[in-house]
Design a protein around this motif. Structure first.
Motif, PDB file in Angstrom:
ATOM      1  N   THR A 107     -30.225  -2.781 -13.752  1.00 23.39           N
ATOM      2  CA  THR A 107     -29.452  -1.607 -14.131  1.00 23.39           C
ATOM      3  C   THR A 107     -28.168  -2.021 -14.839  1.00 23.39           C
ATOM      4  O   THR A 107     -27.589  -3.061 -14.545  1.00 23.39           O
ATOM      5  CB  THR A 107     -29.079  -0.764 -12.897  1.00 23.39           C
ATOM      6  OG1 THR A 107     -28.148  -1.490 -12.080  1.00 23.39           O
ATOM      7  CG2 THR A 107     -30.304  -0.429 -12.070  1.00 23.39           C
ATOM      8  N   ASP A 108     -27.744  -1.175 -15.779  1.00 22.56           N
ATOM      9  CA  ASP A 108     -26.444  -1.354 -16.428  1.00 22.56           C
ATOM     10  C   ASP A 108     -25.801   0.024 -16.546  1.00 22.56           C
ATOM     11  O   ASP A 108     -26.167   0.829 -17.392  1.00 22.56           O
ATOM     12  CB  ASP A 108     -26.589  -1.998 -17.810  1.00 22.56           C
ATOM     13  CG  ASP A 108     -25.258  -2.496 -18.368  1.00 22.56           C
ATOM     14  OD1 ASP A 108     -24.234  -1.860 -18.068  1.00 22.56           O
ATOM     15  OD2 ASP A 108     -25.243  -3.509 -19.082  1.00 22.56           O
ATOM     16  N   SER A 109     -24.876   0.289 -15.633  1.00 25.15           N
ATOM     17  CA  SER A 109     -24.176   1.584 -15.560  1.00 25.15           C
ATOM     18  C   SER A 109     -25.142   2.745 -15.351  1.00 25.15           C
ATOM     19  O   SER A 109     -24.905   3.859 -15.817  1.00 25.15           O
ATOM     20  CB  SER A 109     -23.312   1.812 -16.813  1.00 25.15           C
ATOM     21  OG  SER A 109     -22.308   0.834 -16.906  1.00 25.15           O
ATOM     22  N   ASP A 110     -26.219   2.486 -14.667  1.00 25.65           N
ATOM     23  CA  ASP A 110     -27.153   3.519 -14.225  1.00 25.65           C
ATOM     24  C   ASP A 110     -27.184   3.469 -12.697  1.00 25.65           C
ATOM     25  O   ASP A 110     -27.280   2.382 -12.114  1.00 25.65           O
ATOM     26  CB  ASP A 110     -28.554   3.288 -14.802  1.00 25.65           C
ATOM     27  CG  ASP A 110     -29.506   4.426 -14.464  1.00 25.65           C
ATOM     28  OD1 ASP A 110     -29.874   4.561 -13.280  1.00 25.65           O
ATOM     29  OD2 ASP A 110     -29.875   5.171 -15.387  1.00 25.65           O
ATOM     30  N   TYR A 111     -27.110   4.631 -12.051  1.00 26.67           N
ATOM     31  CA  TYR A 111     -26.883   4.648 -10.607  1.00 26.67           C
ATOM     32  C   TYR A 111     -28.073   5.180  -9.812  1.00 26.67           C
ATOM     33  O   TYR A 111     -27.936   5.576  -8.658  1.00 26.67           O
ATOM     34  CB  TYR A 111     -25.599   5.438 -10.309  1.00 26.67           C
ATOM     35  CG  TYR A 111     -24.439   4.797 -11.029  1.00 26.67           C
ATOM     36  CD1 TYR A 111     -23.822   3.671 -10.513  1.00 26.67           C
ATOM     37  CD2 TYR A 111     -24.038   5.257 -12.278  1.00 26.67           C
ATOM     38  CE1 TYR A 111     -22.816   3.030 -11.203  1.00 26.67           C
ATOM     39  CE2 TYR A 111     -23.028   4.631 -12.988  1.00 26.67           C
ATOM     40  CZ  TYR A 111     -22.422   3.514 -12.438  1.00 26.67           C
ATOM     41  OH  TYR A 111     -21.432   2.865 -13.136  1.00 26.67           O
TER      42      TYR A 111
END
Length: 357
Positions: A107-111
């Protein structure tokens, strides 16, 4: 058996996409299959590359805004809307996981996290919120204007990554920061292939202005007819009526920025960490213009000023800051000569990922 990874990439700006792509390039060399779940700028970016097997679309999140700037009040009012988007995205992710059976999700800035926890898929995050938290307290001259965004967004980001992912890979301009734990691994800057570092000592010929592709990217205006250099403006279309100066070229949105950045003597950029990382890797002096009220961007810009390789400027002084930086290039170049060159953070990240899958 071929390993497969699903990337969940925030598509608000381009920085998350370019950072993930840098890691994807290194994983591809190791024979890993890659699929990407993203939105907005991420869709535009990844759909044009052949080193991604499939790109899937999600619903995007955006900050609330007021007069073109980040509004924490507007963001807070939209919490229910964001919750609905998150639920819809989680359903799509769960369906993808059932179909793809990935060995890990990055993930990259996905929650999103519930589908991965349910199916016991390792979660690896590319995120430097722990670095931002550390440096926020180090720099006592931080402006009051970033307080709300830091505590409501950046600190919550840190807490999420403290509790949820199995591993957090945190790129930093200073990889020696005392932040490594079993869960957090600090890496050097993560940069796409095709950037060639150098410290130039020649007379400056080219300035590249490359500001954020998100809603909050700084406006670009020039009042002078001549700056003594060629200026490339990336990510912005030419103003109505054209440019005042034939040596100022507006390029609009560009996919492959490597060549134009490799030729730069000075970079004028917003404070997104991917753009700052690419400039730092290239050893090019920079003017960093953080998006107003954005804590992480201010901290990234402040770190560049701390290292002496560029200056921090506000939106309204972008033009004068560029002129000042051109006059101080020798000073910035000398500072770069004293700062150790970063190692390949994307390669470091790929090595850590391979240990898990």
């Amino acid at each position: 058996m071929t390993k497969n990874i699903l990337f969940l990439v925030n598509g608000l700006g381009l920085g998350n996409s370019t950072r993930c792509h840098a890691v994807i390039q290194r994983l591809r060399k190791r024979g890993v299959g890659i699929q990407v779940f993203t939105s907005g700028n991420g869709l535009w970016y990844f759909r044009q590359y052949q080193d991604v097997d499939m790109v899937h679309e999600n619903q995007s999140f955006n900050y609330g805004s007021n007069n073109g700037q980040i509004s924490m009040f507007g963001t807070a009012k939209s919490v229910l809307h964001y919750w609905r988007i998150a639920k819809n995205n989680e359903k799509r992710i769960a369906a993808l996981i059932k179909k793809l059976k990935p060995d890990a999700v990055i993930t990259d800035s996905d929650y999103s996290f519930k589908p991965m926890k349910r199916f016991k898929i390792p979660i690896i995050a590319l995120n430097n919120a722990n670095v931002v938290r550390f440096l926020y307290h180090r720099f006592a001259d931080r402006p009051r204007s970033i307080w709300a965004q830091f505590h409501l967004i950046e600190y919550m980001d840190y807490l999420f990554h403290f509790f949820i992912p199995d591993l957090v890979l945190a790129p930093s301009l200073d990889s020696k920061l005392p932040l490594n734990t079993n869960q957090f691994k600090v890496t050097d800057v993560i940069v796409r292939q095709g950037f060639f570092p150098k410290i130039s000592y020649s007379t400056p010929k080219r300035v590249v202005v490359m500001l954020s592709g998100s809603t909050f990217g700084s406006p670009v205006k020039f009042s002078r007819r001549d700056y003594g250099v060629h200026i490339d403006v990336v990510g912005r279309d030419a103003p109505e009526g054209g440019s005042l100066n034939s040596r100022i070229v507006f390029h609009g949105k560009i996919l492959n920025t490597q060549q134009i950045l490799n030729d730069a003597d000075l970079l004028v950029i917003n404070g997104g960490f991917s753009a700052v990382s690419e400039a730092f890797w290239l050893r090019v002096p920079m003017v960093v213009v953080p998006v107003a009220r954005h804590a992480e961007q201010w901290i990234n810009a402040r770190m560049i000023a701390h290292l002496g390789v560029g200056i921090l400027a506000q939106e309204q002084e972008l033009e004068s800051a560029m002129v000042t930086a051109l006059q101080r290039l020798d000073q910035f170049r000398a500072a770069y000569a004293q700062v150790p060159a970063p190692l390949d953070g994307a390669e470091q990240a790929a090595e850590e990922i391979m240990k898990i899958i």
